[in-house]
Design a protein around this motif. Sequence first.
Motif, mmCIF file in Angstrom:
data_model
loop_
_atom_site.group_PDB
_atom_site.id
_atom_site.type_symbol
_atom_site.label_atom_id
_atom_site.label_comp_id
_atom_site.label_asym_id
_atom_site.label_seq_id
_atom_site.Cartn_x
_atom_site.Cartn_y
_atom_site.Cartn_z
ATOM 1 N N GLY A 1 0.802 -1.209 0.000
ATOM 2 C CA GLY A 1 0.000 0.000 0.000
ATOM 3 C C GLY A 1 0.841 1.268 0.000
ATOM 4 O O GLY A 1 2.029 1.260 0.296
ATOM 5 N N THR A 2 0.207 2.365 -0.333
ATOM 6 C CA THR A 2 0.886 3.668 -0.361
ATOM 7 C C THR A 2 0.923 4.260 1.047
ATOM 8 O O THR A 2 -0.056 4.191 1.792
ATOM 9 N N ARG B 1 2.012 7.861 3.074
ATOM 10 C CA ARG B 1 2.451 9.251 3.119
ATOM 11 C C ARG B 1 2.663 9.612 4.578
ATOM 12 O O ARG B 1 1.796 9.339 5.415
ATOM 13 N N ASP C 1 5.859 6.634 -0.022
ATOM 14 C CA ASP C 1 6.335 5.338 -0.507
ATOM 15 C C ASP C 1 5.157 4.612 -1.138
ATOM 16 O O ASP C 1 4.131 4.384 -0.489
ATOM 17 N N ASP C 2 5.275 4.293 -2.416
ATOM 18 C CA ASP C 2 4.214 3.595 -3.134
ATOM 19 C C ASP C 2 4.854 2.608 -4.107
ATOM 20 O O ASP C 2 6.085 2.498 -4.170
ATOM 21 N N ASN D 1 -1.607 0.560 6.138
ATOM 22 C CA ASN D 1 -1.646 0.102 4.743
ATOM 23 C C ASN D 1 -0.766 -1.129 4.515
ATOM 24 O O ASN D 1 0.074 -1.163 3.612
#
Length: 225
Positions: free
Chosen positions: A12-13, A15, A46-47, A192
């Motif tokens: 998962g992304t 932030r 980070d994605d 996430n």
Amino acid sequence: MKAALALLQGQGTLRAAYEARETHTEFDAKPLKGPETAMAAAQVVDDPAGLEIRWDRGLLKRAADESSVAKGAKRKQALTQLVASSSAPRLAVAVNYAPRLLQALAISQFKSERADTYQGKPARLLEVVMTPQEEVNQNVSIKDNTIEARFWLGPDGVPLAAVTNHTIKAKFMVFMSYEKTTKEEFTFGVVNNRLVVLKREMQGKEKGPGTENEFKNLYTMTPKL
């Protein structure tokens, strides 16, 4: 614990706002240097496409100005070193810590486990001992390199927090000794499908040939939900 960590793949992304504060005291410096403190903050994303770290331009300019002063003036490097230590590989581990922790557990020996509490709620306290592998160096004799770690686990086996004590004792060229002790306290959170290091506090001492210093650092990662 291993089974729970294996499920946290970090797809998962994330932030987050990242903050770092490092304080160093050099006892061998003449005159005594420190305590010298540096603080910095950045935005982290980070994605699946990659990791992005956004430093404020004013912060980077201040770091450059402090480390490139006029000849004869006092030079400061604390801020530059702090930004350098907050590198992409290091932050990538902090925002997706499960893989690194699984690697550490692979070289761990079980010590004990018992019922305990964490922040007033039931938890399992797991204690292990780690012995990091060292590269062979004929000029260095490692006398001790051990990490004693305690993990507080939630009902699902995911670590909520940890405390580690790392001791390194070595000799260089037979007659020169080196010793470093580091205590780290971690607070974790799951965001996430990631195990995120929300807070990492570290303090310790280092003493070796021409070196004697103390350090006390704090790193935080605040996810943006």
